[in-house]
Design a protein around this motif. Structure first.
Motif, PDB file in Angstrom:
ATOM      1  N   ALA A  16       0.809  -1.203   0.000  1.00  0.00           N
ATOM      2  CA  ALA A  16       0.000   0.000   0.000  1.00  0.00           C
ATOM      3  C   ALA A  16       0.845   1.256   0.000  1.00  0.00           C
ATOM      4  O   ALA A  16       1.763   1.401   0.797  1.00  0.00           O
ATOM      5  CB  ALA A  16      -0.886   0.004   1.241  1.00  0.00           C
ATOM      6  N   HIS A  17       0.559   2.197  -0.910  1.00  0.00           N
ATOM      7  CA  HIS A  17       1.103   3.553  -0.905  1.00  0.00           C
ATOM      8  C   HIS A  17       2.614   3.556  -0.755  1.00  0.00           C
ATOM      9  O   HIS A  17       3.162   4.084   0.195  1.00  0.00           O
ATOM     10  CB  HIS A  17       0.461   4.360   0.232  1.00  0.00           C
ATOM     11  CG  HIS A  17      -1.028   4.433   0.131  1.00  0.00           C
ATOM     12  ND1 HIS A  17      -1.662   5.336  -0.662  1.00  0.00           N
ATOM     13  CD2 HIS A  17      -1.989   3.671   0.700  1.00  0.00           C
ATOM     14  CE1 HIS A  17      -2.978   5.169  -0.560  1.00  0.00           C
ATOM     15  NE2 HIS A  17      -3.202   4.157   0.257  1.00  0.00           N
ATOM     16  N   ARG A  18       3.304   2.910  -1.642  1.00  0.00           N
ATOM     17  CA  ARG A  18       4.760   2.904  -1.610  1.00  0.00           C
ATOM     18  C   ARG A  18       5.259   4.262  -2.077  1.00  0.00           C
ATOM     19  O   ARG A  18       4.780   4.814  -3.060  1.00  0.00           O
ATOM     20  CB  ARG A  18       5.333   1.808  -2.521  1.00  0.00           C
ATOM     21  CG  ARG A  18       4.770   0.432  -2.241  1.00  0.00           C
ATOM     22  CD  ARG A  18       4.925   0.035  -0.794  1.00  0.00           C
ATOM     23  NE  ARG A  18       6.312  -0.001  -0.402  1.00  0.00           N
ATOM     24  CZ  ARG A  18       6.696  -0.058   0.860  1.00  0.00           C
ATOM     25  NH1 ARG A  18       5.830  -0.067   1.839  1.00  0.00           N
ATOM     26  NH2 ARG A  18       7.984  -0.110   1.131  1.00  0.00           N
ATOM     27  N   VAL A 286       1.003  10.397   6.484  1.00  0.00           N
ATOM     28  CA  VAL A 286      -0.187  11.033   5.899  1.00  0.00           C
ATOM     29  C   VAL A 286      -0.873  11.913   6.933  1.00  0.00           C
ATOM     30  O   VAL A 286      -1.353  13.012   6.622  1.00  0.00           O
ATOM     31  CB  VAL A 286      -1.145   9.960   5.351  1.00  0.00           C
ATOM     32  CG1 VAL A 286      -2.408  10.605   4.805  1.00  0.00           C
ATOM     33  CG2 VAL A 286      -0.465   9.143   4.265  1.00  0.00           C
ATOM     34  N   GLN A 287      -0.920  11.463   8.173  1.00  0.00           N
ATOM     35  CA  GLN A 287      -1.541  12.273   9.226  1.00  0.00           C
ATOM     36  C   GLN A 287      -0.768  13.559   9.461  1.00  0.00           C
ATOM     37  O   GLN A 287      -1.369  14.620   9.681  1.00  0.00           O
ATOM     38  CB  GLN A 287      -1.625  11.449  10.513  1.00  0.00           C
ATOM     39  CG  GLN A 287      -2.619  10.302  10.442  1.00  0.00           C
ATOM     40  CD  GLN A 287      -2.525   9.359  11.623  1.00  0.00           C
ATOM     41  OE1 GLN A 287      -1.546   9.365  12.369  1.00  0.00           O
ATOM     42  NE2 GLN A 287      -3.544   8.520  11.802  1.00  0.00           N
ATOM     43  N   GLN A 288       0.562  13.468   9.419  1.00  0.00           N
ATOM     44  CA  GLN A 288       1.380  14.676   9.547  1.00  0.00           C
ATOM     45  C   GLN A 288       1.090  15.647   8.401  1.00  0.00           C
ATOM     46  O   GLN A 288       1.017  16.852   8.598  1.00  0.00           O
ATOM     47  CB  GLN A 288       2.867  14.303   9.550  1.00  0.00           C
ATOM     48  CG  GLN A 288       3.350  13.604  10.805  1.00  0.00           C
ATOM     49  CD  GLN A 288       3.667  14.570  11.934  1.00  0.00           C
ATOM     50  OE1 GLN A 288       3.477  15.769  11.789  1.00  0.00           O
ATOM     51  NE2 GLN A 288       4.121  14.047  13.051  1.00  0.00           N
ATOM     52  N   LEU A 289       0.945  15.085   7.211  1.00  0.00           N
ATOM     53  CA  LEU A 289       0.662  15.925   6.050  1.00  0.00           C
ATOM     54  C   LEU A 289      -0.687  16.624   6.201  1.00  0.00           C
ATOM     55  O   LEU A 289      -0.805  17.824   5.941  1.00  0.00           O
ATOM     56  CB  LEU A 289       0.683  15.070   4.784  1.00  0.00           C
ATOM     57  CG  LEU A 289       0.323  15.768   3.469  1.00  0.00           C
ATOM     58  CD1 LEU A 289       1.282  16.913   3.186  1.00  0.00           C
ATOM     59  CD2 LEU A 289       0.334  14.768   2.320  1.00  0.00           C
ATOM     60  N   SER A 350      -8.194   5.788   3.140  1.00  0.00           N
ATOM     61  CA  SER A 350      -7.853   4.660   2.267  1.00  0.00           C
ATOM     62  C   SER A 350      -6.679   3.875   2.823  1.00  0.00           C
ATOM     63  O   SER A 350      -6.684   2.637   2.856  1.00  0.00           O
ATOM     64  CB  SER A 350      -7.522   5.175   0.863  1.00  0.00           C
ATOM     65  OG  SER A 350      -7.050   4.132   0.044  1.00  0.00           O
ATOM     66  N   LEU A 351      -5.652   4.585   3.280  1.00  0.00           N
ATOM     67  CA  LEU A 351      -4.477   3.912   3.830  1.00  0.00           C
ATOM     68  C   LEU A 351      -4.822   3.184   5.122  1.00  0.00           C
ATOM     69  O   LEU A 351      -4.318   2.076   5.386  1.00  0.00           O
ATOM     70  CB  LEU A 351      -3.364   4.923   4.067  1.00  0.00           C
ATOM     71  CG  LEU A 351      -2.051   4.374   4.633  1.00  0.00           C
ATOM     72  CD1 LEU A 351      -1.497   3.270   3.736  1.00  0.00           C
ATOM     73  CD2 LEU A 351      -1.035   5.489   4.815  1.00  0.00           C
ATOM     74  N   ARG A 356      -5.472  -1.871   8.056  1.00  0.00           N
ATOM     75  CA  ARG A 356      -6.360  -2.789   8.773  1.00  0.00           C
ATOM     76  C   ARG A 356      -6.380  -4.163   8.099  1.00  0.00           C
ATOM     77  O   ARG A 356      -6.281  -5.201   8.774  1.00  0.00           O
ATOM     78  CB  ARG A 356      -7.774  -2.209   8.820  1.00  0.00           C
ATOM     79  CG  ARG A 356      -8.808  -3.127   9.464  1.00  0.00           C
ATOM     80  CD  ARG A 356     -10.187  -2.485   9.455  1.00  0.00           C
ATOM     81  NE  ARG A 356     -11.179  -3.382  10.036  1.00  0.00           N
ATOM     82  CZ  ARG A 356     -11.806  -4.337   9.378  1.00  0.00           C
ATOM     83  NH1 ARG A 356     -11.536  -4.533   8.077  1.00  0.00           N
ATOM     84  NH2 ARG A 356     -12.683  -5.114   9.978  1.00  0.00           N
ATOM     85  N   ASN A 357      -6.483  -4.174   6.768  1.00  0.00           N
ATOM     86  CA  ASN A 357      -6.517  -5.447   6.049  1.00  0.00           C
ATOM     87  C   ASN A 357      -5.200  -6.201   6.186  1.00  0.00           C
ATOM     88  O   ASN A 357      -5.186  -7.422   6.399  1.00  0.00           O
ATOM     89  CB  ASN A 357      -6.819  -5.195   4.571  1.00  0.00           C
ATOM     90  CG  ASN A 357      -6.909  -6.480   3.776  1.00  0.00           C
ATOM     91  OD1 ASN A 357      -7.835  -7.265   3.942  1.00  0.00           O
ATOM     92  ND2 ASN A 357      -5.941  -6.713   2.904  1.00  0.00           N
TER      93      ASN A 357
END
Length: 441
Positions: A16-18, A286-289, A350-351, A356-357
């Motif tokens: 995910a999200h590399r 992503v949260q920091q962003l 989405s991330l 979670r998955n």
């Protein structure tokens, strides 16, 4: 079978999200430099490098995983890392027993965490960008603060991944060494059967096929050769991942055994997901962003979103319900900021779902590996009982001599299968910890 032992399978990285590092580096440099004033002074933001490999003796330096700056009277940036970020205070030295060097799994993980080439490159990029910032330019400082906070989390994620890969290589090395011992034991049992068959042939008793037994011995010898070369390859991999000298790793003794499922207690899916959502560095980036997005750093934020999720720039239409390029008009700074914030929220959601998955999949892998190991344990127990019964029957002349060795061969094969399942359990535990972001705990 012993051949089922997986020795050098590369660990699967999170799909995910590399992050695309060259794109991030280019974005970081362009976004900061473009916001500077042409006549401002330049402040040196360089910090001590953490790329240096650990020394061979003495006290190892601390593994600096935070991005810091030299003090400046005119500018004080916020710390790019949260207070609860795990930071390695010191690196343990190899355990020396006489002239023999011993490695533990935790030491190998710490060395790989510090040595991580990709993370060190990201940290160096962050320092390089900071060195060119004009501290008098508020816009440039605003953009730099956002870039450094995001890159810091990305670097920590890379270090955690490399530490997990090093732990898996360590476990495969332990399994390869044990597999070689099992193969050697099988060869000894096979030699005894060949001796018995030769004696029966000398006495004219048609009780054994020497040629067939010799062919079976070649299978065990092939296993021994495979494990020997796998051991050498895995030692080379450990040297590469940890930065330790190859001459030292080549003779180092592994101290820890494979991780048992009991070492992690109950593997609860809900708790694991909660831990992953709170600790994963890619999610923190992503949260920091999202949290640090301001009008002053919108240019950097726009580029970082595209770097974290390639193609995300076009998702603005779905995020806002407006026309495809409506947020790109010259007088829409506020509207563009709102669009990017909504887009960042979508990326975060989405991330989080992907994390979670991945965590649920890792939980199932641990449970599966442990269940399969339990079946092999039962088979070994029954084979051992058969061996004891056969030995008692041989003493009473109710079974021919050598029938117990045939069961011993079966036991060695089952031990090879058991070793493969134990390796599966240990690798699954390491992956389970990695996807939760707690690989070093």
């Amino acid at each position: 079978m012993l051949s089922a032992v997986k020795l050098a399978i590369p660990a699967a990285r999170s799909p995910a999200h590399r992050w695309i590092l060259p794109l991030i580096f280019g974005v970081a440099t362009m976004a900061v430099l473009s916001a500077q004033s042409p006549h401002g002074s330049v402040t040196d933001w360089a910090t001590p490098s953490t790329v240096d490999p650990p020394p061979a003796s003495g006290t190892l330096p601390a593994a600096e995983t935070t991005l810091t700056s030299t003090k400046s009277e005119t500018l004080a940036l916020e710390s790019p890392l949260p207070a609860n970020t795990v930071v390695l205070d010191a690196m343990a030295m190899p355990i020396e027993t006489g002239s023999i060097v011993s490695y533990t799994r935790q030491q190998v993980m710490q060395w790989a965490h510090q040595h991580s080439p990709e993370a060190n490159m990201i940290d160096q990029e962050s320092r390089s960008v900071a060195c060119g910032v004009d501290c008098e330019d508020e816009a440039a400082v605003c953009q730099l603060r956002l870039i450094r906070s995001v890159l810091a989390e990305i670097a920590l994620g890379r270090r955690a991944d490399d530490a997990a890969d090093a732990a898996k290589a360590y476990d495969r090395l332990v399994a390869a060494q044990l597999g070689k011992q099992i193969a050697q034991q099988g060869i000894k049992v096979q030699n005894r059967l060949i001796d018995l068959a030769n004696e029966a042939d000398r006495l004219g008793v048609p009780d054994g096929n020497v040629l067939q037994l010799q062919q079976a011995k070649l299978v065990w010898q092939d296993m021994e050769i495979q494990q020997s070369f796998a051991t050498q390859k895995l030692r080379q991999e450990l040297a590469r991942r940890t930065g330790r000298p190859e001459s030292e790793v080549a003779v180092a003794v592994t101290v820890d055994e494979l991780q048992p499922a009991a070492s992690v207690g109950s593997v609860d899916a809900g708790t694991s997901v909660g831990t992953a959502l709170a600790n994963r560095n890619d999610l923190k980036a992503v949260q920091q962003l999202c949290a640090g997005m301001r009008t002053c750093n919108l240019s950097s934020a726009r580029q970082l979103i595209g770097a974290l999720s390639p193609g995300a720039g076009l998702a603005i239409a779905a995020a806002t319900g407006k026309g495809l390029f409506s947020c790109l008009s010259p007088d829409s700074n506020t509207s563009d900021l709102n669009c990017r914030r909504q887009q960042c929220s979508l990326l975060r959601e989405s991330l989080a779902e992907v994390v979670r998955n991945e965590t649920l999949q890792a939980v199932l892998d641990v449970r599966l590996a442990n269940a399969r190991l339990g079946l092999i344990d039962r088979q070994l127990q029954w084979a051992q009982e058969r061996l004891e019964e056969t030995q008692a029957a041989i003493e009473l002349d109710q079974q021919p001599v050598g029938s117990d060795d045939l069961i011993r061969l079966e036991l060695e094969k089952l031990r090879g299968d058991q070793l493969a399942r134990q390796l599966d359990v240990s690798l699954a535990i390491t992956e389970w910890k990695r996807v939760q972001g707690i690989v070093l705990r």
